[in-house]
Design an enzyme around this catalytic site. Structure first.
Site, PDB file in Angstrom:
ATOM      1  N   GLU A  20       0.831  -1.210   0.000  1.00  0.00           N
ATOM      2  CA  GLU A  20       0.000   0.000   0.000  1.00  0.00           C
ATOM      3  C   GLU A  20       0.866   1.261   0.000  1.00  0.00           C
ATOM      4  OE1 GLU A  20      -3.135  -0.135   2.981  1.00  0.00           O
ATOM      5  OE2 GLU A  20      -3.304   2.053   2.962  1.00  0.00           O
ATOM      6  N   LYS A  24      -7.098  -1.158  11.795  1.00  0.00           N
ATOM      7  CA  LYS A  24      -6.485  -1.501  10.500  1.00  0.00           C
ATOM      8  C   LYS A  24      -5.280  -0.589  10.269  1.00  0.00           C
ATOM      9  CE  LYS A  24      -6.032  -1.689   5.806  1.00  0.00           C
ATOM     10  NZ  LYS A  24      -5.199  -0.859   4.934  1.00  0.00           N
ATOM     11  N   HIS A  63      -2.809  10.752  -0.874  1.00  0.00           N
ATOM     12  CA  HIS A  63      -2.894   9.633  -1.815  1.00  0.00           C
ATOM     13  C   HIS A  63      -2.886  10.151  -3.246  1.00  0.00           C
ATOM     14  CE1 HIS A  63      -4.210   5.924   0.535  1.00  0.00           C
ATOM     15  NE2 HIS A  63      -3.708   6.785   1.382  1.00  0.00           N
ATOM     16  N   ASP A  79       4.673 -14.891  11.581  1.00  0.00           N
ATOM     17  CA  ASP A  79       3.338 -15.436  11.322  1.00  0.00           C
ATOM     18  C   ASP A  79       2.350 -14.288  11.542  1.00  0.00           C
ATOM     19  OD1 ASP A  79       0.861 -16.613  11.405  1.00  0.00           O
ATOM     20  OD2 ASP A  79       1.474 -18.313  12.649  1.00  0.00           O
TER      21      ASP A  79
HETATM   22  C1  MEV Z   1      -5.779   2.869   5.445  1.00  0.00           C
HETATM   23  O1  MEV Z   1      -4.950   1.806   5.043  1.00  0.00           O
HETATM   24  C2  MEV Z   1      -5.774   3.017   6.948  1.00  0.00           C
HETATM   25  C3  MEV Z   1      -6.717   4.084   7.502  1.00  0.00           C
HETATM   26  O2  MEV Z   1      -8.056   3.832   7.048  1.00  0.00           O
HETATM   27  C4  MEV Z   1      -6.651   3.985   9.004  1.00  0.00           C
HETATM   28  C5  MEV Z   1      -7.672   4.805   9.741  1.00  0.00           C
HETATM   29  O3  MEV Z   1      -8.759   5.096   9.183  1.00  0.00           O
HETATM   30  O4  MEV Z   1      -7.391   5.147  10.905  1.00  0.00           O
HETATM   31  C6  MEV Z   1      -6.362   5.443   7.018  1.00  0.00           C
END
Ligand code: MEV
Length: 425
Positions: free
Chosen positions: A84, A262, A376, A278
């Site tokens: 990413e 995430k 981005h 792992d």
């Molecule tokens: C994207 O890979 C991760 C985010 O969505 C994390 C978040 O929203 O805190 C930007």
């Protein structure tokens, strides 16, 4: 009906070449595609073939370094493997903000993992529980006989705990063997011990043993990371408040908490991949731990202190190892560990926790201010501009124009690049 079949007996026994031939015929791969799969990178094919089954090639991912990290007063370069864009840049950026107040500070509970042994068909679970506990030292001794090396290093089985759980199939008695796995991830050691004591548990209880397996809810193997971010590093107290509000959203709403976490895992897993851990075990542990209060919650906390600075903390399970498995066999993982300069699995886990916290900060700062799309888009525009022929002397200007116009398209990029090149002549 297609004449192709995926029912291929003995696929694993074939040579890598033979497997590749079957797959290329099945999927109509071109010669060029077959060549790409055969291309040897930094993991040679024979090592890959020994690591897992049915190998037909290898797949390379970008290996990058996040800079600016200071962890426990030491400067660290962080190897990250991830597909990413923006993650590594964001981590490097946020690590820089943390430096003003000393960086990130970490600690951990020690490398304690849990093995579970499931007993069914028990009529008197409470009595059985105590019976098992009466045999505690014997069970620990049998477990430790399985791994004298681990014991000689100060690790090994340390305790036995027994839980009674209610299930849809009636009550079950679950024995936990608590193991100090030292610098291993621990699955092998723990599973061997769980399997070894299982027959004794059957004898003691008169019940029937079913599963004997490690728990990935590694809640005795936690890493902790904290940082203080000077408000002036991130745009003042208003930004601090915005970040704390963003965290409060996650702490109140599982839909947001999943994305919040995430963002943490973007950092954690990138280091896990670089060091051949792992990562599924780490993910499973993280999300199970995030649900420990009965509602899925963020793994980090963001607060504002007396001075108006931002205080971040994170606590999560981290089952990582320096010995055994791909860590030993993958040459790049060895190099990644050398770059990280970690001597124990605990130390590696703590670094990963620190990276997770900083990655989370980077995401929250972007989300709570300009949004993440601008960054981005810039990166996207840069790629398009380069594809359209922008040379290093004009690429920044081309990106600026494309972002300003809000038109990040190849046709427009070509026009801009041509125009800028003309101006340069
Ligand atoms: C994207 O890979 C991760 C985010 O969505 C994390 C978040 O929203 O805190 C930007």
């Amino acid at each position: 009906m297609s004449d192709k079949t995926s029912r291929i007996s003995g696929f694993y026994k074939l040579s890598l070449e033979e497997r590749l031939k079957i797959v290329s015929e099945f999927a109509n791969l071109t010669e060029e595609e077959v060549m790409i799969l055969k291309k040897i990178g930094n993991l040679d094919l024979s090592t890959a073939d020994r690591m897992i089954e049915n190998v037909i090639g290898t797949m390379a991912y970008p290996f990058a370094i996040a800079v600016n990290f200071m962890i426990n007063g030491k400067d660290k370069l962080i190897p990250m493997v991830i597909e990413e864009p923006s993650v590594v840049a964001a981590a490097s950026n946020a690590a820089k903000w943390a430096r003003a107040k000393g960086g990130i500070f970490t600690s951990s509970t020690g490398p304690i993992m849990i093995g579970q042994i499931q007993l069914t068909h028990i009529k008197d679970p409470w009595g059985t529980k105590l019976k098992i506990l009466e045999h505690k030292s014997e069970l620990i001794r049998i477990a430790n006989e399985q791994d004298p090396t681990l014991v000689s290093l100060g690790g090994g089985a340390k305790d036995i705990e027994v839980r009674i759980i209610d299930t849809l199939r009636g009550p079950m008695v679950i024995t936990h063997v608590i193991v100090d796995v030292r610098d291993a991830m621990g699955a092998n050691a723990v599973n061997t011990m769980a399997e070894a004591i299982a027959p004794y548990l059957e004898d003691i209880s008169g019940g029937r043993v079913l599963l004997r397996i490690i728990s990935n809810l590694a809640d005795r193997r936690l890493v902790r990371a904290r940082t203080i971010i000077d408000k002036n590093e991130i745009g003042g107290e208003d930004v601090v408040d915005r970040i704390v509000d963003a965290w409060a959203f996650a702490s109140a709403d599982p839909y947001r908490a999943a994305t919040h976490n995430k963002g943490i895992m973007n950092g954690v897993i990138a280091v896990a991949l670089a060091t051949a851990q792992d990562h599924r075990a780490i993910e499973a542990g993280a999300h199970a731990y995030a649900s420990r209060f009965g509602r899925y919650s963020p793994l980090s906390v963001w607060e504002k202190n007396e001075e108006g600075d931002l205080v971040g903390s994170l606590e999560m399970p981290m089952a990582v190892g320096l010995v055994g498995g791909a860590v030993k066999t993958h040459p790049v993982a060895r190099i990644a560990l050398k770059i990280l300069d970690v001597k124990t699995a605990d130390e590696l886990g703590e670094v990963m926790g620190a990276v997770g916290l900083i990655q989370n900060l980077a995401a929250l700062k972007a989300l709570a201010t300009e949004g993440i799309q601008r960054g981005h888009m810039k990166l996207h525009a840069r790629n398009i501009a380069i594809m359209a022929g922008a040379t290093p002397d004009i690429v920044d200007k081309a990106v600026e124009i494309m972002v300003k116009e809000g038109k990040i398209r190849f046709d427009r990029a070509k026009e801009i690049v041509e125009e800028l090149k003309k101006q340069k002549q």
